[in-house]
Design a protein around this motif. Structure first.
Motif: not given
Length: 192
Positions: A167-187
């Motif tokens: 993945l392109a670095p920008r896409m990696v950042d976007e995907l990891l931000a989503i994963v962090q949000r899932i971990a935090r908000q959805q437990g």
């Protein structure tokens, strides 16, 4: 919000056709994100496959203090595990929506509809492309479909194998931000 999983692995050994790849591994994944690093061939994929019931294993694997079944991927999914395999493993001739719905095959239709709405909320780009064939999407968009599909089974432990591969670095950042949000908000506990 689900209750995050607590994974404990003690003395895990696993491999292929009698060839041991992992020997006596101890790890723990607590609520939040746990990252396993290592070079190619170190056994990261073997570890995730053994945990998810796709490979035979020895040792103790406990989810919230209860042993996980051996070599029974469906039982592992029912217990709250989801694996996003390296290479995404999408159905390229099916739409984004169809791929996502397959991730919720173990849940009743009404719950599957609710989870689909949640997936489109978590991944707005996928909502825009709901009817697009998965095989026509960029690598980063396909990885989003793979993660969203895994979330359709309502996991408490989400395992991601090489989520940034190719993945392109920008896409990696976007995907990891989503994963962090899932971990935090959805437990959801994340092991990657």
């Amino acid at each position: 919000m689900t209750s995050a999983a607590h994974l404990q692995v003690k003395g895990l050994s696993a491999g292929y056709s009698g060839f041991a790849v992992l020997r006596d591994i101890d790890i723990e994944a607590t609520p939040g994100i746990t990252v396993i690093l290592g070079p190619n061939g170190a056994g990261k994929t073997t570890l995730l496959r053994a945990l998810s019931g796709l490979l035979p294993r020895q040792g103790d694997v406990l989810l919230d203090g209860t042993p996980l079944p051996q070599q029974d991927a469906t039982a592992c999914v029912k217990r709250g595990l989801a694996l996003v395999a390296e290479g995404r493993q999408l159905f390229p001739q099916m739409s984004v929506t169809e791929n996502l719905e397959l991730g919720g095959w173990l849940v009743p239709a009404a719950e599957r509809s609710r989870r689909l709405a949640q997936a489109f909320e978590d991944f707005p780009r996928l909502k825009e492309r709901a009817s697009q064939l998965a095989g026509t999407m960029s690598g980063g968009e396909q990885q989003m479909v793979a993660v969203a599909r895994a979330m359709m089974c309502g996991p408490r432990l989400l395992m991601l194998d090489e989520p940034s591969l190719g993945l392109a670095p920008r896409m990696v950042d976007e995907l990891l931000a989503i994963v962090q949000r899932i971990a935090r908000q959805q437990g959801v506990t994340v092991l990657m």
